[in-house]
Design a protein around this motif. Structure first.
Motif, PDB file in Angstrom:
ATOM      1  N   ASP A   1       5.941   1.330   8.953  1.00 23.00           N
ATOM      2  CA  ASP A   1       4.652   1.726   9.557  1.00 23.00           C
ATOM      3  C   ASP A   1       4.280   0.992  10.836  1.00 23.00           C
ATOM      4  OD1 ASP A   1       3.638  -0.747   8.873  1.00 23.00           O
ATOM      5  OD2 ASP A   1       2.163   0.017   7.446  1.00 23.00           O
TER       6      ASP A   1
ATOM      7  N   VAL B   1      15.737  -6.497  -3.941  1.00 24.46           N
ATOM      8  CA  VAL B   1      16.834  -5.574  -3.618  1.00 24.46           C
ATOM      9  C   VAL B   1      17.772  -6.294  -2.662  1.00 24.46           C
ATOM     10  CG1 VAL B   1      17.416  -3.395  -2.481  1.00 24.46           C
ATOM     11  CG2 VAL B   1      15.466  -3.525  -4.037  1.00 24.46           C
TER      12      VAL B   1
ATOM     13  N   GLY C   1       7.352  -3.025   4.631  1.00 26.65           N
ATOM     14  CA  GLY C   1       6.415  -3.742   5.495  1.00 26.65           C
ATOM     15  C   GLY C   1       7.163  -4.595   6.511  1.00 26.65           C
ATOM     16  N   PRO C   2       6.790  -5.868   6.655  1.00 28.26           N
ATOM     17  CA  PRO C   2       7.412  -6.717   7.676  1.00 28.26           C
ATOM     18  C   PRO C   2       8.917  -6.934   7.483  1.00 28.26           C
ATOM     19  CG  PRO C   2       5.410  -7.728   6.803  1.00 28.26           C
ATOM     20  CD  PRO C   2       5.692  -6.537   5.953  1.00 28.26           C
TER      21      PRO C   2
ATOM     22  N   ILE D   1       0.828  -1.206   0.000  1.00 31.11           N
ATOM     23  CA  ILE D   1       0.000   0.000   0.000  1.00 31.11           C
ATOM     24  C   ILE D   1       0.871   1.269   0.000  1.00 31.11           C
ATOM     25  CG2 ILE D   1      -0.364   0.425   2.509  1.00 31.11           C
ATOM     26  CD1 ILE D   1      -3.312  -0.045   0.299  1.00 31.11           C
ATOM     27  N   HIS D   2       1.985   1.229   0.773  1.00 33.18           N
ATOM     28  CA  HIS D   2       2.804   2.449   0.884  1.00 33.18           C
ATOM     29  C   HIS D   2       3.655   2.705  -0.351  1.00 33.18           C
ATOM     30  CE1 HIS D   2       1.478   3.059   4.895  1.00 33.18           C
ATOM     31  NE2 HIS D   2       2.051   1.980   5.379  1.00 33.18           N
TER      32      HIS D   2
ATOM     33  N   CYS E   1      -6.687  -7.352   7.129  1.00 30.11           N
ATOM     34  CA  CYS E   1      -8.139  -7.446   7.309  1.00 30.11           C
ATOM     35  C   CYS E   1      -8.805  -6.272   6.577  1.00 30.11           C
ATOM     36  CB  CYS E   1      -8.438  -7.405   8.806  1.00 30.11           C
ATOM     37  SG  CYS E   1     -10.140  -7.683   9.243  1.00 30.11           S
ATOM     38  N   GLY E   2      -8.066  -5.187   6.456  1.00 35.26           N
ATOM     39  CA  GLY E   2      -8.541  -4.066   5.640  1.00 35.26           C
ATOM     40  C   GLY E   2      -9.324  -3.016   6.401  1.00 35.26           C
ATOM     41  N   VAL E   3      -9.249  -3.053   7.731  1.00 37.03           N
ATOM     42  CA  VAL E   3     -10.029  -2.119   8.539  1.00 37.03           C
ATOM     43  C   VAL E   3      -9.452  -0.707   8.427  1.00 37.03           C
ATOM     44  CG1 VAL E   3     -10.795  -1.566  10.879  1.00 37.03           C
ATOM     45  CG2 VAL E   3     -10.623  -3.961  10.145  1.00 37.03           C
TER      46      VAL E   3
ATOM     47  N   HIS F   1       0.785  -0.568  11.290  1.00 35.90           N
ATOM     48  CA  HIS F   1      -0.470   0.178  11.441  1.00 35.90           C
ATOM     49  C   HIS F   1      -1.161   0.389  10.115  1.00 35.90           C
ATOM     50  CE1 HIS F   1      -0.391   1.745  15.589  1.00 35.90           C
ATOM     51  NE2 HIS F   1       0.909   1.605  15.479  1.00 35.90           N
ATOM     52  N   GLY F   2      -0.422   0.109   9.004  1.00 39.78           N
ATOM     53  CA  GLY F   2      -0.630   0.961   7.887  1.00 39.78           C
ATOM     54  C   GLY F   2      -1.413   0.600   6.670  1.00 39.78           C
TER      55      GLY F   2
ATOM     56  N   LYS G   1      -4.480   0.919   6.406  1.00 41.76           N
ATOM     57  CA  LYS G   1      -5.434   2.033   6.406  1.00 41.76           C
ATOM     58  C   LYS G   1      -4.778   3.363   6.010  1.00 41.76           C
ATOM     59  CE  LYS G   1      -5.952   1.308  10.983  1.00 41.76           C
ATOM     60  NZ  LYS G   1      -4.691   0.602  11.311  1.00 41.76           N
TER      61      LYS G   1
ATOM     62  N   ASP H   1       9.590  -5.033  -6.548  1.00 43.95           N
ATOM     63  CA  ASP H   1       9.083  -5.954  -5.514  1.00 43.95           C
ATOM     64  C   ASP H   1       9.679  -7.334  -5.765  1.00 43.95           C
ATOM     65  OD1 ASP H   1       6.489  -5.824  -3.385  1.00 43.95           O
ATOM     66  OD2 ASP H   1       7.273  -7.810  -3.922  1.00 43.95           O
ATOM     67  N   LYS H   2      10.172  -7.935  -4.699  1.00 44.97           N
ATOM     68  CA  LYS H   2      10.818  -9.244  -4.881  1.00 44.97           C
ATOM     69  C   LYS H   2       9.795 -10.318  -5.256  1.00 44.97           C
ATOM     70  CE  LYS H   2      10.918 -10.764  -0.060  1.00 44.97           C
ATOM     71  NZ  LYS H   2      11.771 -11.323   0.976  1.00 44.97           N
TER      72      LYS H   2
ATOM     73  N   ALA I   1       2.188  -7.630   3.658  1.00 41.29           N
ATOM     74  CA  ALA I   1       1.085  -7.474   4.610  1.00 41.29           C
ATOM     75  C   ALA I   1      -0.151  -6.832   3.974  1.00 41.29           C
ATOM     76  CB  ALA I   1       1.556  -6.643   5.794  1.00 41.29           C
ATOM     77  N   SER I   2       0.059  -5.947   2.992  1.00 38.49           N
ATOM     78  CA  SER I   2      -1.101  -5.268   2.391  1.00 38.49           C
ATOM     79  C   SER I   2      -2.069  -6.251   1.736  1.00 38.49           C
ATOM     80  CB  SER I   2      -0.644  -4.242   1.344  1.00 38.49           C
ATOM     81  OG  SER I   2       0.284  -3.352   1.891  1.00 38.49           O
TER      82      SER I   2
HETATM   83  C1  FAD Z   1      -2.732 -10.229   9.260  1.00 39.02           C
HETATM   84  C2  FAD Z   1      -2.627  -8.745   9.169  1.00 39.02           C
HETATM   85  C3  FAD Z   1      -3.786  -7.971   9.238  1.00 39.02           C
HETATM   86  C4  FAD Z   1      -3.710  -6.586   9.160  1.00 39.02           C
HETATM   87  N1  FAD Z   1      -4.870  -5.865   9.201  1.00 39.02           N
HETATM   88  C5  FAD Z   1      -4.818  -4.526   9.056  1.00 39.02           C
HETATM   89  C6  FAD Z   1      -6.020  -3.769   9.007  1.00 39.02           C
HETATM   90  O1  FAD Z   1      -7.127  -4.295   9.099  1.00 39.02           O
HETATM   91  N2  FAD Z   1      -5.909  -2.422   8.853  1.00 39.02           N
HETATM   92  C7  FAD Z   1      -4.698  -1.801   8.769  1.00 39.02           C
HETATM   93  O2  FAD Z   1      -4.665  -0.594   8.649  1.00 39.02           O
HETATM   94  N3  FAD Z   1      -3.547  -2.491   8.799  1.00 39.02           N
HETATM   95  C8  FAD Z   1      -3.574  -3.834   8.937  1.00 39.02           C
HETATM   96  N4  FAD Z   1      -2.412  -4.552   8.978  1.00 39.02           N
HETATM   97  C9  FAD Z   1      -1.133  -3.842   8.820  1.00 39.02           C
HETATM   98  C10 FAD Z   1      -0.867  -3.547   7.354  1.00 39.02           C
HETATM   99  O3  FAD Z   1      -1.212  -4.651   6.572  1.00 39.02           O
HETATM  100  C11 FAD Z   1       0.575  -3.159   7.099  1.00 39.02           C
HETATM  101  O4  FAD Z   1       0.968  -2.186   8.033  1.00 39.02           O
HETATM  102  C12 FAD Z   1       0.748  -2.567   5.697  1.00 39.02           C
HETATM  103  O5  FAD Z   1       0.082  -3.376   4.746  1.00 39.02           O
HETATM  104  C13 FAD Z   1       2.214  -2.449   5.329  1.00 39.02           C
HETATM  105  O6  FAD Z   1       2.274  -1.979   4.005  1.00 39.02           O
HETATM  106  P1  FAD Z   1       3.652  -1.834   3.285  1.00 39.02           P
HETATM  107  O7  FAD Z   1       3.369  -1.294   1.939  1.00 39.02           O
HETATM  108  O8  FAD Z   1       4.611  -1.080   4.144  1.00 39.02           O
HETATM  109  O9  FAD Z   1       4.259  -3.315   3.241  1.00 39.02           O
HETATM  110  P2  FAD Z   1       3.810  -4.646   2.491  1.00 39.02           P
HETATM  111  O10 FAD Z   1       2.439  -4.634   2.028  1.00 39.02           O
HETATM  112  O11 FAD Z   1       4.247  -5.764   3.356  1.00 39.02           O
HETATM  113  O12 FAD Z   1       4.725  -4.608   1.187  1.00 39.02           O
HETATM  114  C14 FAD Z   1       6.120  -4.758   1.284  1.00 39.02           C
HETATM  115  C15 FAD Z   1       6.581  -5.350  -0.035  1.00 39.02           C
HETATM  116  O13 FAD Z   1       8.004  -5.323  -0.045  1.00 39.02           O
HETATM  117  C16 FAD Z   1       8.456  -6.427  -0.766  1.00 39.02           C
HETATM  118  N5  FAD Z   1       9.862  -6.666  -0.372  1.00 39.02           N
HETATM  119  C17 FAD Z   1      10.331  -7.053   0.818  1.00 39.02           C
HETATM  120  N6  FAD Z   1      11.678  -7.171   0.789  1.00 39.02           N
HETATM  121  C18 FAD Z   1      12.058  -6.832  -0.471  1.00 39.02           C
HETATM  122  C19 FAD Z   1      13.327  -6.766  -1.124  1.00 39.02           C
HETATM  123  N7  FAD Z   1      14.479  -7.061  -0.516  1.00 39.02           N
HETATM  124  N8  FAD Z   1      13.347  -6.385  -2.420  1.00 39.02           N
HETATM  125  C20 FAD Z   1      12.189  -6.078  -3.088  1.00 39.02           C
HETATM  126  N9  FAD Z   1      10.966  -6.148  -2.518  1.00 39.02           N
HETATM  127  C21 FAD Z   1      10.917  -6.507  -1.215  1.00 39.02           C
HETATM  128  C22 FAD Z   1       7.514  -7.555  -0.370  1.00 39.02           C
HETATM  129  O14 FAD Z   1       7.474  -8.563  -1.358  1.00 39.02           O
HETATM  130  C23 FAD Z   1       6.175  -6.817  -0.212  1.00 39.02           C
HETATM  131  O15 FAD Z   1       5.348  -6.939  -1.361  1.00 39.02           O
HETATM  132  C24 FAD Z   1      -2.448  -5.945   9.053  1.00 39.02           C
HETATM  133  C25 FAD Z   1      -1.292  -6.700   8.990  1.00 39.02           C
HETATM  134  C26 FAD Z   1      -1.360  -8.092   9.049  1.00 39.02           C
HETATM  135  C27 FAD Z   1      -0.096  -8.877   8.962  1.00 39.02           C
END
Ligand code: FAD
Length: 438
Positions: free
Chosen positions: A388, A183, A215-216, A16-17, A57-59, A391-392, A394, A44-45, A52-53
């Motif tokens: 994030d 990366v 993300g994670p 999402i970010h 749950c998408g709240v 949290h993120g 949303k 994206d790898k 996580a996105s």
């Molecule tokens: C089970 C669960 C439920 C959740 N429910 C909610 C909710 O209801 N509402 C809410 O607001 N938040 C929720 N969250 C939190 C939210 O999902 C995350 O905070 C948010 O999606 C993070 O977004 P992001 O874009 O930072 O990371 P991500 O969506 O995790 O994207 C990171 C991307 O980086 C890529 N990547 C990683 N390492 C590399 C690398 N070395 N090279 C290239 N690409 C790489 C990965 O493949 C991934 O696609 C939830 C999280 C979980 C785990």
């Protein structure tokens, strides 16, 4: 996958970010006559939504005790509301119900929402809350709930659909989103700037800036940047908590129950708000076993084919294994009993739903910072990180704010999330909620 030898802007992570940043940056470059989407690539790898996105749950809610979170969320909800169709956004609202210990926090949150113009109402008192909920759901029967914050904005979005919506907007702006490109390293210039990104598909020279949105996988990039594993946290009261781990991991407990989703409707047949219920009433399964006798909570929403939700997350002890994501998640074996008993505790329509619990692709691991709040900041002169703290999903509007910062602007909304806060004691206030993200 072929990568270009050079790109002005390199965004890492297509969640999402990363996608929101790339889209808003492309749009802003075009609007200023300074370029456009062809100046931005996203790597994206795996693929968009692989992190996580894609399983969130998408709240989408504004129930945050921290003023900075609340104001940032208001801006994010505006982005969700700007194109509900593309973002697969369901503006059904959100209800937080709490036990007496949460009354003061929710009242303060409501007062702030009123001040900033976020539409919500507060109901206090056990009988009053019960009446409010029974009007929406005549079979409401939760006990021990004395406060209700009913947000009339927010709701939820369908996780992969909203990622695809953002991906489509990136494509329309001419941004290349490259899947299967990992990366592996960052090349440093003499002033600490990132000069190139080393990937599994070759080296990409960075013309302007890099944005990390991992993300994670935050800790892996933290290590790549040679940032410290532990930090000293200065509290607002002047104390110093030494050597706090910068990253901890939690398993998010989520699941779904295969009831007909249309049975979860309001009294007038409408789409139900997302519900978050915390209470200290004893929780029993439908066959009479005690499941919990102290503060417990669940959140749930109507999904496409089920009712989906979760409960408090569980800390990951020891090393965390993230890949393949999210299959490494440990869901507590006791979670299905708790979730189903809690649904039944809330509304009699869910009585007997335990056999309908589905082992679905729900739950996942999240990376949390030292104070469990996001860090949005520059870590090198030309490297910005969106970390994030889980949290993120949303926070779809963070990318919009980051895009303006990348182009030289100041974001009042992102400023409270700078890394420096751990050294200056400018921390966010902490609520009485049992969740690490409230
Ligand atoms: C089970 C669960 C439920 C959740 N429910 C909610 C909710 O209801 N509402 C809410 O607001 N938040 C929720 N969250 C939190 C939210 O999902 C995350 O905070 C948010 O999606 C993070 O977004 P992001 O874009 O930072 O990371 P991500 O969506 O995790 O994207 C990171 C991307 O980086 C890529 N990547 C990683 N390492 C590399 C690398 N070395 N090279 C290239 N690409 C790489 C990965 O493949 C991934 O696609 C939830 C999280 C979980 C785990």
């Amino acid at each position: 996958m072929k990568t270009p030898p050079r790109s002005p802007y390199v965004v890492v992570g297509a969640g999402i970010h990363g996608l929101s940043t790339a889209y808003h940056l492309a749009k802003e470059l075009r609007a200023r006559g300074n370029g456009g989407g062809t100046d931005v690539i996203v790597l994206d790898k795996a693929h968009p939504g692989a992190g996580a996105s894609g399983i969130a749950c998408g709240v989408v809610r504004n129930n945050y005790f921290q003023p900075a979170m609340s104001e940032l969320m208001q801006a994010c909800v505006e982005v969700w509301e700007s194109d509900p169709e593309a973002y697969a956004y369901n503006p059904v609202g959100y209800i937080a119900l709490g036990a007496s210990v949460q009354e003061a926090d929710l009242s303060e949150t409501h007062a702030r929402q009123e001040r900033i113009g976020y539409r919500s109402e507060l109901i206090v008192g056990e009988a009053e809350v019960d009446a409010h909920m029974k009007e929406l759901f005549p079979d409401w029967r939760a006990q021990g709930v004395t406060v209700c914050l009913h947000e009339h904005q927010g709701g939820f979005a369908f996780n992969m659909d909203s990622v695809e919506g953002l991906h489509g907007k990136c494509r329309e702006e001419g941004v290349s989103v490259l899947s299967g490109v990992e990366v592996l390293g960052l090349e440093n210039g003499s002033d600490g700037s990132i000069t190139a990104v080393e990937t599994s598909a070759g080296r990409i020279e960075v013309g302007e800036q890099v944005v990390l949105a991992p993300g994670p996988w935050a800790r892996q990039f933290w290590e790549m940047l040679a940032l410290p594993e532990t930090i000293d946290v200065h509290t607002p009261g002047g104390e110093v908590v030494r050597d706090r781990p910068m990253w901890t991991y939690w398993n998010l407990q989520e699941g779904e129950v295969g009831v007909d989703p249309l049975t979860f409707a309001t009294a007038d047949g409408g789409a139900p708000p997302v519900i978050h219920l915390d209470t200290d009433a004893p929780l029993y399964s439908d066959d009479g076993n005690l499941i919990a006798d102290e503060l417990w909570g669940i959140y749930f929403k109507r999904d496409r084919h089920s009712v989906q939700g979760g409960a408090s997350p569980v800390v990951v002890d020891g090393d965390v294994e993230l890949d393949p994501y999210p299959q490494t998640t440990d869901v507590d074996p006791a979670f299905p009993d708790l979730f189903c008993a809690a649904l039944s505790h809330a509304m009699s329509r869910f009585e007997g739903c335990r056999p309908l619990y589905k082992q679905a692709r729900s739950g996942g691991v999240g990376a949390f910072t030292a104070d469990n709040f996001p860090v949005f900041d520059y870590f090198r002169p030309n490297l910005y990180a969106i970390l994030d703290s889980n949290h993120g999903y949303k926070m779809i509007g963070v990318g919009k704010e980051v895009a303006s910062v990348l182009l030289g602007g100041h974001s009042r909304l992102l400023y409270p999330f700078r890394f420096e806060r751990f050294a200056t004691g400018d921390l966010h206030p902490v609520s009485s909620s049992p969740y690490p993200w409230s």
